[in-house]
Motif scaffolding. Structure first.
Motif, PDB file in Angstrom:
ATOM      1  N   LYS A   3     -17.907  55.586  16.763  1.00  0.00           N
ATOM      2  CA  LYS A   3     -17.488  56.600  15.798  1.00  0.00           C
ATOM      3  C   LYS A   3     -16.040  56.353  15.376  1.00  0.00           C
ATOM      4  O   LYS A   3     -15.203  55.948  16.172  1.00  0.00           O
ATOM      5  N   GLN A   4     -15.761  56.636  14.114  1.00  0.00           N
ATOM      6  CA  GLN A   4     -14.410  56.491  13.601  1.00  0.00           C
ATOM      7  C   GLN A   4     -13.546  57.659  14.063  1.00  0.00           C
ATOM      8  O   GLN A   4     -14.035  58.745  14.337  1.00  0.00           O
ATOM      9  N   THR A   5     -12.243  57.394  14.150  1.00  0.00           N
ATOM     10  CA  THR A   5     -11.324  58.457  14.550  1.00  0.00           C
ATOM     11  C   THR A   5     -11.219  59.483  13.423  1.00  0.00           C
ATOM     12  O   THR A   5     -11.540  59.208  12.258  1.00  0.00           O
ATOM     13  N   ALA A   6     -10.752  60.677  13.815  1.00  0.00           N
ATOM     14  CA  ALA A   6     -10.608  61.747  12.822  1.00  0.00           C
ATOM     15  C   ALA A   6      -9.637  61.335  11.723  1.00  0.00           C
ATOM     16  O   ALA A   6      -9.857  61.634  10.538  1.00  0.00           O
ATOM     17  N   GLY A   7      -8.566  60.615  12.112  1.00  0.00           N
ATOM     18  CA  GLY A   7      -7.582  60.179  11.118  1.00  0.00           C
ATOM     19  C   GLY A   7      -8.187  59.271  10.064  1.00  0.00           C
ATOM     20  O   GLY A   7      -7.921  59.422   8.862  1.00  0.00           O
ATOM     21  N   LYS A   8      -9.018  58.333  10.483  1.00  0.00           N
ATOM     22  CA  LYS A   8      -9.645  57.413   9.538  1.00  0.00           C
ATOM     23  C   LYS A   8     -10.598  58.157   8.610  1.00  0.00           C
ATOM     24  O   LYS A   8     -10.677  57.870   7.410  1.00  0.00           O
ATOM     25  N   ARG A   9     -11.306  59.121   9.158  1.00  0.00           N
ATOM     26  CA  ARG A   9     -12.259  59.863   8.338  1.00  0.00           C
ATOM     27  C   ARG A   9     -11.541  60.778   7.343  1.00  0.00           C
ATOM     28  O   ARG A   9     -11.994  60.946   6.203  1.00  0.00           O
ATOM     29  N   LEU A  10     -10.422  61.353   7.755  1.00  0.00           N
ATOM     30  CA  LEU A  10      -9.627  62.141   6.815  1.00  0.00           C
ATOM     31  C   LEU A  10      -9.098  61.243   5.701  1.00  0.00           C
ATOM     32  O   LEU A  10      -9.046  61.644   4.529  1.00  0.00           O
ATOM     33  N   PHE A  11      -8.708  60.015   6.065  1.00  0.00           N
ATOM     34  CA  PHE A  11      -8.213  59.062   5.077  1.00  0.00           C
ATOM     35  C   PHE A  11      -9.323  58.685   4.098  1.00  0.00           C
ATOM     36  O   PHE A  11      -9.094  58.552   2.893  1.00  0.00           O
ATOM     37  N   GLN A  12     -10.549  58.536   4.615  1.00  0.00           N
ATOM     38  CA  GLN A  12     -11.681  58.208   3.748  1.00  0.00           C
ATOM     39  C   GLN A  12     -11.967  59.336   2.768  1.00  0.00           C
ATOM     40  O   GLN A  12     -12.307  59.088   1.605  1.00  0.00           O
ATOM     41  N   TYR A  13     -11.824  60.578   3.222  1.00  0.00           N
ATOM     42  CA  TYR A  13     -11.991  61.703   2.292  1.00  0.00           C
ATOM     43  C   TYR A  13     -10.908  61.660   1.215  1.00  0.00           C
ATOM     44  O   TYR A  13     -11.178  61.949   0.041  1.00  0.00           O
ATOM     45  N   ALA A  14      -9.688  61.308   1.621  1.00  0.00           N
ATOM     46  CA  ALA A  14      -8.594  61.228   0.642  1.00  0.00           C
ATOM     47  C   ALA A  14      -8.859  60.132  -0.387  1.00  0.00           C
ATOM     48  O   ALA A  14      -8.505  60.272  -1.561  1.00  0.00           O
ATOM     49  N   LEU A  15      -9.500  59.032   0.057  1.00  0.00           N
ATOM     50  CA  LEU A  15      -9.787  57.934  -0.866  1.00  0.00           C
ATOM     51  C   LEU A  15     -10.738  58.341  -1.983  1.00  0.00           C
ATOM     52  O   LEU A  15     -10.771  57.695  -3.040  1.00  0.00           O
ATOM     53  N   LEU A  16     -11.516  59.394  -1.766  1.00  0.00           N
ATOM     54  CA  LEU A  16     -12.428  59.861  -2.804  1.00  0.00           C
ATOM     55  C   LEU A  16     -11.655  60.303  -4.053  1.00  0.00           C
ATOM     56  O   LEU A  16     -12.179  60.283  -5.161  1.00  0.00           O
ATOM     57  N   TYR A  17     -10.406  60.702  -3.853  1.00  0.00           N
ATOM     58  CA  TYR A  17      -9.585  61.169  -4.967  1.00  0.00           C
ATOM     59  C   TYR A  17      -8.281  60.373  -5.005  1.00  0.00           C
ATOM     60  O   TYR A  17      -7.211  60.922  -5.284  1.00  0.00           O
ATOM     61  N   LYS A  18      -8.400  59.087  -4.711  1.00  0.00           N
ATOM     62  CA  LYS A  18      -7.207  58.245  -4.599  1.00  0.00           C
ATOM     63  C   LYS A  18      -6.440  58.130  -5.915  1.00  0.00           C
ATOM     64  O   LYS A  18      -5.211  58.032  -5.911  1.00  0.00           O
TER      65      LYS A  18
END
Length: 677
Positions: A3-18
């Motif tokens: 599983k990915q860390t919470a930080g990486k997953r939050l970053f992935q959500y941010a990339l949706l609106y990069k």
């Protein structure tokens, strides 16, 4: 799969609106660059214009906006003299001693410690010493020397004001875009969480209080929103500010800039230590918030029971225990924040000013004034600006930890294994249901169903009876695939139910529960559940088929009458009739009635029985019943005891067996019976 860390997953959500975030950061960079020109402009105003009058002056023959008249002659600052100017032989330099200015009729060879004795000016630099004749300037003469500098100063200040307005516009755009991106991210995250809740297995909700799940969808996602809106925005802003300030400091003085960069590793170590200490308290605080939400939800749902059994004081004590634990952990975190926040920033700022005073005062100021007043001002200004983003970062560390803990709780929910949503369209099945040697356990150790085998053909009515805990509802749970079996087989029209997509399996099933659930809306929407294929006419027909039109058409808005949460304004029987109509409107192949007539009066029950005789034609119907009078006409009655089918047959056959069904029937008829062995 790891599983990915919470930080990486939050970053992935941010990339949706990069794209939005990158534009915001570019606007922030422009705004910061504009704001950070302030000290440089101030340095130029001080050194070149305010203190610039101490520069060498040269006699000129023609007057312009840069010339000054002194003792009948025209003078211009040496750096303003051009090749077009006709110069004279006279030289002039202004010198400030104390608070007064003096004129010297030659250019100073060097500058250093100034001492005035009458009209004799002595300048000392190390072993060098020089003397000059100094003439004091009157106030009007001094103002005259400042006149050529007024316009450039006004222009520089106007330019700086323009830069501030320019920066304000970009700061506004940055704030709008970052908050818009943050709100979009949280909107997407909440949608993902809510949709995932619809996909997780039913047994997940058996072990999780509703309030705890609600807390994750609302409170925890709100904490994450604060992460994007405030914390990350502050970190980005502070990072760009500090980068810009360090660039400016290196342009001013490389050595002092290197010294001030020691702040960066201190902040990084500080953040690491703080996170280690604060993470435990934040986790406990968020957990207690969920527990409090869960208890409040449970208390509201069970308020009639609490009042009826006078449990108010006990519930208050339990709530106060949770509230006190939350208060205790909040205080511990508050103490940690107070210890490691503004106080440490103040210490770092004061140490930086000590270094500044030592560096400029102890070395440069004695070195013949090699550092100008403007340079000193710029350094002090940049140091003050440097510690503002440091303070902002430190003040957001608590919010960062709260958001990190909240994100872990949200992603823990998202990591729960969900049921795949199938878009495959299966034709409506006939409803031939067969259980073949099915055994099932909720906990993996104790079987609640043991070797269950029966067959329900299309159009048949199968009744399940037995004492509480005998396994009736478990059979329905397995039929709906709320739980999957590991022993035995369930088939529908000869197809293994395990191979059928859950959505398509349930699409052709309808259920009426003993305690029907109505959603906030209207009576009509509670029947159709706003399904696009169910028309208003079908809704009205279903309600009329079950006889609900008798009370609905007396209501002010009839079929559009508002329904509050759980249908609290309707009687139990009225809610049940609407639930019946809901099941019928979806035209199921398999209809399940789970104690559906338990809360209905005898007259209403007779009406529903008449309606059911019509609507169950061509459908397979399962009835869970304690009132045996409602299943007299069932094609097949299964009597369960401790998870096993102990008797089967129709009503008359079971009565002739003189077994458990006979005993139950006699008891409900009010007759005494002997214990059946």
């Amino acid at each position: 799969m790891r599983k990915q860390t919470a930080g990486k997953r939050l970053f992935q959500y941010a990339l949706l609106y990069k794209r939005t975030i990158i534009i915001a950061l570019l606007m922030l960079t422009v705004a910061v660059a504009a704001e950070l020109t302030g000290p440089f402009i101030a340095k130029k105003v001080i050194d070149d214009h305010m203190m610039g009058i101490e520069s060498p002056w040269q006699q000129v023959m023609t007057e312009d906006d840069k010339t000054v008249t002194y003792q009948g002659l025209l003078y211009k600052r040496a750096q303003y003299v051009t090749s077009d100017d006709e110069v004279g032989e006279e030289l002039l330099q202004l010198v400030q001693v104390g608070r007064s200015f003096y004129a010297v009729d030659e250019h100073l060879a060097f500058d250093g410690q100034r001492e005035l004795n009458g009209t004799n000016l002595t300048i000392t630099q190390g072993e060098n010493e020089a003397s000059y004749t100094a003439v004091p300037l009157t106030q009007s003469e001094l103002i005259a020397f400042y006149q050529p500098e007024v316009r450039p100063i006004i222009m520089l200040l106007a330019f700086y004001v323009g830069l501030l307005l320019f920066a304000a516009f970009f700061q506004y755009g940055k704030a709008i875009l970052l908050q818009k991106a943050a709100n979009r991210i949280i909107q997407r995250m909440r949608t993902d969480v809510f949709e995932h809740i619809q996909r997780v297995p039913i047994n997940y909700f058996d072990n999780q209080p509703a309030g705890r799940i609600v807390s994750r969808v609302t409170n925890d996602t709100e904490a994450i929103r604060e992460l994007y809106v405030k914390v990350l925005a502050t970190f980005f802003t502070s990072g760009i500010y500090m980068t810009g300030i360090f660039v400016a400091l290196f342009l001013l003085d490389t050595r002092l800039a290197l010294i001030t960069m020691l702040v960066v590793p201190i902040i990084l170590v500080w953040m690491f230590v703080y996170r280690k200490l604060a993470s435990k308290y934040n986790y406990l605080i968020r957990t207690r918030v969920s527990d409090i939400n869960g208890m409040i939800n449970e208390s509201i749902q069970g308020m009639p029971i609490i009042r009826a059994f006078r449990r108010k004081e006990q519930m208050s004590k339990e709530f106060e225990t949770l509230n006190q634990e939350h208060f205790t952990y909040q205080n511990k975190l508050l103490s940690l924040n107070a210890l490691t926040s503004h106080n440490l920033v103040s210490v770092l700022r004061n140490l930086a000013f000590v270094v500044l005073i030592w560096y400029f005062g102890g070395q440069s100021m004695t070195a013949a004034g090699l550092v100008s007043v403007g340079m000193l001002y710029a350094f002090v200004d940049y140091l003050n600006r440097l510690f503002q983003p440091v303070t902002d970062i430190v003040n957001q560390l608590a919010q960062l930890e709260q958001a990190r803990v909240s994100s872990e709780r949200v992603f823990e929910l998202l990591d729960e294994e969900g049921e795949d949503v199938s878009t495959e369209q299966l034709p409506r099945y006939e409803g031939h249901v067969k259980f073949n040697d099915v055994s099932f356990s909720y906990d993996g150790e104790h079987d609640v169903l043991k070797n269950i085998s029966f067959e329900a053909r299309k159009g048949e009515t199968v009744a399940l009876v037995g004492h509480t805990g005998s396994g009736k509802s478990s059979i329905i749970n397995l039929l709906f695939r709320y739980y999957d079996i590991k022993r035995g087989e369930i088939t529908i029209d000869g197809i293994n139910a395990q191979t059928m997509p859950r959505q398509q399996l349930r699409k052709h099933m309808g259920i009426v529960l003993q305690d029907p659930f109505l959603f906030t809306g209207t009576i009509a929407t509670n029947v159709s559940l706003e399904h696009p294929t169910i028309s208003k006419e079908q809704v009205i027909k279903a309600l009329r088929d079950v006889g609900a039109d008798r009370f609905i058409e007396k209501l002010p808005n009839q079929y559009d009458e508002p329904v509050l949460e759980k249908g609290s304004t309707l009687s139990a029987g009225e809610r049940q009739l609407i639930s019946f109509a809901r099941a019928l409107a979806f035209d199921p192949a398999v209809l399940i009635l789970d104690e559906a007539t338990a809360n209905i009066d005898t007259e209403t029950e007779a009406m529903i029985q008449h309606a059911l005789n019509i609507v169950k034609e061509g459908r397979t119907t399962f009835i869970i019943a304690h009132r045996l009078s409602t299943i007299r006409h069932a094609d097949q009655i299964l009597v369960l005891d401790h998870g096993e089918i102990v008797e089967r047959g129709n009503h008359e056959e079971l009565l002739l067996q003189k077994g458990k069904y006979f005993q139950m029937y006699q008891l409900q008829q009010g007759r005494e019976v002997s214990v059946v062995s």
